[in-house]
Write an enzyme that holds these catalytic residues in place. Structure first.
Site, short mmCIF file in Angstrom:
data_model
loop_
_atom_site.label_atom_id
_atom_site.label_comp_id
_atom_site.label_asym_id
_atom_site.label_seq_id
_atom_site.Cartn_x
_atom_site.Cartn_y
_atom_site.Cartn_z
N LYS A 180 0.88 -1.17 0.00
CA LYS A 180 0.00 0.00 0.00
C LYS A 180 0.92 1.22 0.00
CE LYS A 180 -3.42 2.45 2.90
NZ LYS A 180 -4.36 2.33 4.03
N ASP A 211 1.07 5.06 0.06
CA ASP A 211 0.24 6.23 0.35
C ASP A 211 0.82 7.48 -0.33
OD1 ASP A 211 -1.87 7.60 1.48
OD2 ASP A 211 -1.53 6.84 3.51
N ASP A 269 -10.71 8.57 3.63
CA ASP A 269 -10.54 7.45 4.58
C ASP A 269 -11.90 7.08 5.17
OD1 ASP A 269 -7.89 7.88 4.18
OD2 ASP A 269 -7.40 8.19 6.29
C1 GLA Z 1 -3.91 7.82 5.11
C2 GLA Z 1 -4.57 6.62 4.44
C3 GLA Z 1 -5.10 5.68 5.51
C4 GLA Z 1 -3.97 5.22 6.40
C5 GLA Z 1 -3.27 6.44 7.01
C6 GLA Z 1 -2.00 6.05 7.75
O1 GLA Z 1 -4.83 8.61 5.79
O2 GLA Z 1 -5.61 7.02 3.59
O3 GLA Z 1 -5.74 4.56 4.90
O4 GLA Z 1 -3.06 4.45 5.66
O5 GLA Z 1 -2.90 7.38 6.00
O6 GLA Z 1 -1.35 7.14 8.31
#
Ligand code: GLA
Length: 429
Positions: free
Chosen positions: A153, A155, A235
């Site tokens: 994943k 980010d 999120d």
């Molecule tokens: C972002 C992502 C979340 C998570 C957080 C971790 O907000 O969208 O899914 O991974 O970071 O800090």
């Protein structure tokens, strides 16, 4: 000859992601929604982000039916890292919380028959402030491959919005170069969509030939060619209103984004929050049903040690999972709203001349009793066969109806009814 052919095919695809992974929406468990960045192991030894937490969850996934149902990835989210890279510039875990190191944890997860996922960030820092991959993409890709990572994943915090697309594409190339098949989960549209990033500028001249309703959209063609899945939007938090906001965004944008979802590449509305604190039983069934219809990745985020059996049963419901994992991989859409009940449909197999469908009725009503909706399949665009077999997924019931016959559906407040409609074909014809 074969190798020559492979080289030609590879070259002609211009390094597009071709790892053969995620042919159905990825399934698994990820810590973020339930455990966030809980790093105080003195105060919360059983809940803090540590190798113990992940080993325990791996045990539960393997022993309590989750792996058997298809949830085969255990994914670490943010907050696993130490503050600094090592002398060779490699990421390293927090040594107090991960004393055995990530390779040992990955080996443990693999020994349970699971795949192992990890988190990093394209920018200079992760969203929680740990070291980012910016300037270290190649090293990080190789480190993850060396650790036996099967799912990344990546980010997009602390990054320049204009850099995201080329940067993620570059990381995809480095992941390909490692030779290890790694599911690549991207986040760049989740940062661009809310800001309305401009795609038609000098560096993206090709895109300027395409017709966009607005010039301010992420490049979904590049996403499809680069990533196995991508977070599009906000999120998820542990509330029903958050689930409905995500559904609202996905339905409002379905005509723009749904076509990019399919085997190997998926839109991702974020984790399942089922079994936590914010959703009722009916709302939990609703999230599961709608995520299945959207062909969304099914990534649980719940404490598998304490989840109540009724929520576990929702997560393990084989019929819903089958709809989600349908091999056609078509993202379902909101078709209509009748009396505040949203009706979503998704074409599924079998399709022997006429498609079958999953049909979700999601109630936005709060008026306190199961609302009875009268509807025909033909009204919902399910009219390719004369007769259908209808099955209720959560409340076993089977009956045969013609496409113009009224079916009665009782939907509980903020709940769902999930049906499948399978054509009954006249084999004599
Ligand atoms: C972002 C992502 C979340 C998570 C957080 C971790 O907000 O969208 O899914 O991974 O970071 O800090």
């Amino acid at each position: 000859m074969l190798s020559l052919l492979l080289i030609v095919v590879f070259a002609s695809r211009g390094f597009a992601l071709d790892n053969g992974l995620a042919l159905t929406p990825p399934m698994g468990w990820m810590h973020w929604q339930r455990f966030r960045c809980l790093i105080d192991c003195d105060a919360y030894p059983d809940e803090c982000i540590s190798e113990n937490l992940f080993k325990t969850m791996a045990d539960k996934m393997a022993e309590e039916g989750y792996l058997g149902a298809g949830y085969d990835h255990l994914i670490i989210d943010d907050c696993w890292m130490g503050e600094h890279r090592d002398a060779q510039g490699r990421l390293q875990p927090n040594s107090t919380r991960f004393p055995s190191g990530i390779k040992a944890l990955s080996d443990y997860v693999h020994s349970k028959g699971l795949k192992f996922g990890i988190y990093s960030d394209y920018g200079t820092k992760t969203c929680a402030g740990y070291p980012g991959s910016h300037g270290h993409l190649e090293t990080d890709a190789q480190t993850f491959a060396d650790w036996g990572v099967d799912y990344l994943k990546l980010d997009g915090c602390y990054a320049d919005l204009d850099d995201l697309e080329p940067g993620y594409i570059q990381m995809g190339k480095y992941l390909n170069q490692t030779g290890r098949p790694i599911v690549y989960s991207c986040s760049w549209p989740a940062y661009q969509e809310p800001k309305g990033i401009k795609v038609c500028n000098q560096s993206y001249t090709v895109l300027c030939n395409q017709t966009y309703t607005s010039l301010f959209q992420p490049n979904y063609t590049a996403l499809r060619d680069t990533c196995n899945l991508w977070r599009n939007w906000d999120d998820i938090d542990d509330t029903w209103s958050n689930v409905t906001n995500i559904l609202k965004w996905f339905s409002e944008n379905q005509d723009r984004i749904a076509e990019f979802s399919g085997p190997g590449h998926w839109n991702d509305p974020d984790m399942l929050i089922i079994g936590n604190f914010g959703l009722s039983y009916e709302q939990s069934k609703a999230q599961m049903a709608l995520w299945a219809i959207m062909a969304a990745p099914l990534i649980m985020s719940v404490d598998l040690r304490t989840i109540e059996p009724k929520f576990r049963d929702i997560l393990l419901n084989r019929e819903v999972i089958k709809i989600n994992q349908d091999a056609l991989g078509i993202q379902g859409r909101l078709i209509t709203t009748i009396k505040k009940i949203d009706v979503w449909t998704k074409p599924i197999l079998p399709n022997e001349g006429a498609p079958s469908y999953a049909v979700g009725f999601l109630s936005n009503r709060v008026d306190g009793y199961p609302y009875r909706l009268n509807v025909t399949l033909a009204q919902l665009g399910i009219n390719q066969a004369e007769k259908y077999k209808i099955q209720d997924v959560f409340d076993p019931m089977t009956r045969e109806v013609s496409q113009n016959e009224t079916i009665f559906v009782r939907v509980k407040p903020t709940g769902v009814v999930l049906l499948t409609a399978t054509p009954i074909l006249d084999k004599q014809k």
